[in-house]
Structure formats: structure tokens, C-alpha cells
Design a protein around this motif. Structure first.
Motif, PDB file in Angstrom:
ATOM      1  N   SER A  32       0.714  -9.239  12.085  1.00  9.59           N
ATOM      2  CA  SER A  32       0.672  -9.290  10.624  1.00  9.59           C
ATOM      3  C   SER A  32      -0.598  -8.648  10.070  1.00  9.59           C
ATOM      4  CB  SER A  32       0.753 -10.735  10.136  1.00  9.59           C
ATOM      5  OG  SER A  32       2.005 -11.281  10.415  1.00  9.59           O
ATOM      6  N   ILE A  33      -1.706  -8.832  10.769  1.00  4.61           N
ATOM      7  CA  ILE A  33      -2.962  -8.221  10.334  1.00  4.61           C
ATOM      8  C   ILE A  33      -2.818  -6.703  10.291  1.00  4.61           C
ATOM      9  CG2 ILE A  33      -5.356  -7.762  11.016  1.00  4.61           C
ATOM     10  CD1 ILE A  33      -5.433 -10.703  12.024  1.00  4.61           C
ATOM     11  N   CYS A  34      -2.230  -6.131  11.327  1.00  4.14           N
ATOM     12  CA  CYS A  34      -2.045  -4.677  11.376  1.00  4.14           C
ATOM     13  C   CYS A  34      -1.138  -4.197  10.241  1.00  4.14           C
ATOM     14  CB  CYS A  34      -1.465  -4.258  12.728  1.00  4.14           C
ATOM     15  SG  CYS A  34      -2.538  -4.627  14.119  1.00  4.14           S
ATOM     16  N   ILE A  35      -0.073  -4.925   9.993  1.00  4.67           N
ATOM     17  CA  ILE A  35       0.865  -4.559   8.925  1.00  4.67           C
ATOM     18  C   ILE A  35       0.185  -4.669   7.562  1.00  4.67           C
ATOM     19  CG2 ILE A  35       3.003  -5.237   7.762  1.00  4.67           C
ATOM     20  CD1 ILE A  35       4.014  -6.091  10.599  1.00  4.67           C
ATOM     21  N   LEU A  36      -0.539  -5.739   7.336  1.00  6.01           N
ATOM     22  CA  LEU A  36      -1.241  -5.922   6.067  1.00  6.01           C
ATOM     23  C   LEU A  36      -2.289  -4.831   5.842  1.00  6.01           C
ATOM     24  CD1 LEU A  36      -1.594  -9.772   6.243  1.00  6.01           C
ATOM     25  CD2 LEU A  36      -0.561  -8.544   4.325  1.00  6.01           C
ATOM     26  N   ALA A  37      -3.005  -4.462   6.894  1.00  9.05           N
ATOM     27  CA  ALA A  37      -4.006  -3.393   6.768  1.00  9.05           C
ATOM     28  C   ALA A  37      -3.331  -2.076   6.399  1.00  9.05           C
ATOM     29  CB  ALA A  37      -4.801  -3.256   8.062  1.00  9.05           C
ATOM     30  N   PHE A  38      -2.213  -1.764   7.049  1.00  8.15           N
ATOM     31  CA  PHE A  38      -1.455  -0.554   6.716  1.00  8.15           C
ATOM     32  C   PHE A  38      -1.033  -0.576   5.250  1.00  8.15           C
ATOM     33  CE2 PHE A  38       2.818   1.026   5.855  1.00  8.15           C
ATOM     34  CZ  PHE A  38       2.654   2.385   6.078  1.00  8.15           C
ATOM     35  N   MET A  39      -0.500  -1.705   4.816  1.00 11.78           N
ATOM     36  CA  MET A  39      -0.008  -1.809   3.446  1.00 11.78           C
ATOM     37  C   MET A  39      -1.145  -1.667   2.438  1.00 11.78           C
ATOM     38  SD  MET A  39       2.974  -4.697   4.164  1.00 11.78           S
ATOM     39  CE  MET A  39       2.526  -5.657   2.798  1.00 11.78           C
ATOM     40  N   ALA A  40      -2.270  -2.314   2.689  1.00 14.58           N
ATOM     41  CA  ALA A  40      -3.416  -2.202   1.780  1.00 14.58           C
ATOM     42  C   ALA A  40      -3.922  -0.765   1.714  1.00 14.58           C
ATOM     43  CB  ALA A  40      -4.534  -3.142   2.229  1.00 14.58           C
ATOM     44  N   LEU A  41      -4.052  -0.131   2.866  1.00 17.73           N
ATOM     45  CA  LEU A  41      -4.526   1.257   2.880  1.00 17.73           C
ATOM     46  C   LEU A  41      -3.535   2.199   2.214  1.00 17.73           C
ATOM     47  CD1 LEU A  41      -6.167   1.378   6.411  1.00 17.73           C
ATOM     48  CD2 LEU A  41      -7.325   1.483   4.184  1.00 17.73           C
ATOM     49  N   SER A  42      -2.257   1.924   2.373  1.00 18.93           N
ATOM     50  CA  SER A  42      -1.235   2.738   1.733  1.00 18.93           C
ATOM     51  C   SER A  42      -1.350   2.652   0.221  1.00 18.93           C
ATOM     52  CB  SER A  42       0.154   2.295   2.189  1.00 18.93           C
ATOM     53  OG  SER A  42       1.146   2.981   1.472  1.00 18.93           O
ATOM     54  N   VAL A  43      -1.471   1.446  -0.303  1.00 17.70           N
ATOM     55  CA  VAL A  43      -1.596   1.257  -1.751  1.00 17.70           C
ATOM     56  C   VAL A  43      -2.877   1.921  -2.265  1.00 17.70           C
ATOM     57  CG1 VAL A  43      -1.964  -0.484  -3.553  1.00 17.70           C
ATOM     58  CG2 VAL A  43      -0.135  -0.789  -1.871  1.00 17.70           C
ATOM     59  N   LEU A  44      -3.980   1.712  -1.561  1.00 22.32           N
ATOM     60  CA  LEU A  44      -5.235   2.338  -1.975  1.00 22.32           C
ATOM     61  C   LEU A  44      -5.153   3.864  -1.912  1.00 22.32           C
ATOM     62  CD1 LEU A  44      -7.791  -0.056  -0.248  1.00 22.32           C
ATOM     63  CD2 LEU A  44      -7.341   0.138  -2.711  1.00 22.32           C
ATOM     64  N   SER A  45      -4.471   4.379  -0.906  1.00 25.79           N
ATOM     65  CA  SER A  45      -4.322   5.831  -0.758  1.00 25.79           C
ATOM     66  C   SER A  45      -3.531   6.432  -1.904  1.00 25.79           C
ATOM     67  CB  SER A  45      -3.652   6.154   0.579  1.00 25.79           C
ATOM     68  OG  SER A  45      -3.359   7.529   0.653  1.00 25.79           O
ATOM     69  N   ILE A  46      -2.405   5.823  -2.213  1.00 22.39           N
ATOM     70  CA  ILE A  46      -1.554   6.347  -3.278  1.00 22.39           C
ATOM     71  C   ILE A  46      -2.275   6.285  -4.620  1.00 22.39           C
ATOM     72  CG2 ILE A  46       0.625   5.984  -4.528  1.00 22.39           C
ATOM     73  CD1 ILE A  46       0.771   7.274  -1.633  1.00 22.39           C
ATOM     74  N   ALA A  47      -3.158   5.312  -4.785  1.00 17.95           N
ATOM     75  CA  ALA A  47      -3.947   5.206  -6.018  1.00 17.95           C
ATOM     76  C   ALA A  47      -5.124   6.178  -6.016  1.00 17.95           C
ATOM     77  CB  ALA A  47      -4.430   3.772  -6.202  1.00 17.95           C
ATOM     78  N   GLY A  48      -5.290   6.917  -4.918  1.00 15.46           N
ATOM     79  CA  GLY A  48      -6.360   7.912  -4.830  1.00 15.46           C
ATOM     80  C   GLY A  48      -7.719   7.340  -4.506  1.00 15.46           C
ATOM     81  N   LEU A  49      -7.761   6.184  -3.862  1.00 13.85           N
ATOM     82  CA  LEU A  49      -9.028   5.501  -3.618  1.00 13.85           C
ATOM     83  C   LEU A  49      -9.541   5.612  -2.192  1.00 13.85           C
ATOM     84  CD1 LEU A  49      -8.123   2.369  -5.737  1.00 13.85           C
ATOM     85  CD2 LEU A  49      -9.624   4.263  -6.389  1.00 13.85           C
ATOM     86  N   VAL A  50      -8.695   5.993  -1.259  1.00 19.49           N
ATOM     87  CA  VAL A  50      -9.110   6.215   0.133  1.00 19.49           C
ATOM     88  C   VAL A  50      -8.403   7.471   0.637  1.00 19.49           C
ATOM     89  CG1 VAL A  50      -9.606   3.782   0.655  1.00 19.49           C
ATOM     90  CG2 VAL A  50      -7.318   4.671   1.062  1.00 19.49           C
TER      91      VAL A  50
END
Length: 123
Positions: free
Chosen positions: A53-71
Motif C-alpha cells: 500500500s505504501i508503494c501504491i500511495l507513493a505512486f498515486m501522490a507523485l502522479s497527482v503532483l506530476s500532473i499538477a506540474g509540481l514534480v
């Protein structure tokens, strides 16, 4: 607003990751996770699921941040995967047989779904 919502989603993910780390370390919260079938600390299998779950949550957080142009710039499809996983998570937490789990995680995962959806549709 997009940046704020993306950061809010990532912060909630970090809190949930902290919860998963506590489960792995032996926190006695089995009643409010993974269907609520365990009283006390999770067995080995449950702790492994918490690590996944930690790996999945990290992927999801990074995905959202990426699409928002933040990472780092990830492909656009990653937000749709994250959104689908988040929708399944919210559904699972609303239909779990564990009332304490439903009361805690139903609202949290729904807020996460709304945040991820806002970012996906705004970006």
C-alpha cells in the motif's frame, strides 16, 4: 487552486503512509484496516499488504503532483491509473464489513478521490 488541491492530496497520502508504517511496526489497529478482521497488530501477510500500500500511495501522490506540474513530468495516463485506484479504494472502504474502518476511511478516501479527480480534470 490546482496546486493547493494537489498538495492536499499528497499530504493526505503521506499521513496514510504513516499509518501503514505504524501497521508494519506492529500498531494494534487491525480493526480499522484491511477489512477489520484482525484484533490488534496485523499478521505478516497484513504487514506485507501495508508495505505494498505504501508503494501504491507513493505512486498515486507523485502522479497527482506530476500532473499538477509540481514534480517530475510523468505521462498523463498515470493520473487516470491513480484516479481509478483511488476510486476503488474509496468504494472498498465504504463497503467494508468493519464499521470502524468504514467510519474512518470512507470519508478520508472520498476526500482523496475528490482531490485526485479535481487535479485530473483540471490539468
Amino acid at each position: 487552486m490546482l496546486t493547493t488541491v494537489a498538495y492536499a492530496y499528497a499530504m493526505i497520502c503521506c499521513c496514510v503512509i504513516g499509518f501503514q508504517i505504524a501497521l508494519i511496526a506492529g500498531a494494534p489497529w487491525g480493526r480499522i484496516t484491511q477489512g477489520g478482521q484482525v484484533d490488534g497488530p496485523l499478521p505478516r501477510r497484513g504487514r506485507i499488504l501495508a508495505a505494498v500500500s505504501i508503494c501504491i500511495l507513493a505512486f498515486m501522490a507523485l502522479s497527482v503532483l506530476s500532473i499538477a506540474g509540481l514534480v517530475v513530468d510523468w505521462p498523463k495516463w498515470t493520473i487516470w491509473v491513480a484516479l481509478a485506484v483511488q476510486a476503488l479504494s474509496a468504494l472498498a472502504n465504504w463497503i467494508t464489513p468493519s464499521a470502524p474502518e468504514r467510519r474512518l476511511w470512507g470519508p478520508i478516501t472520498t476526500v482523496m478521490l475528490l482531490c485526485a479527480g479535481y487535479v485530473a480534470l483540471s490539468a
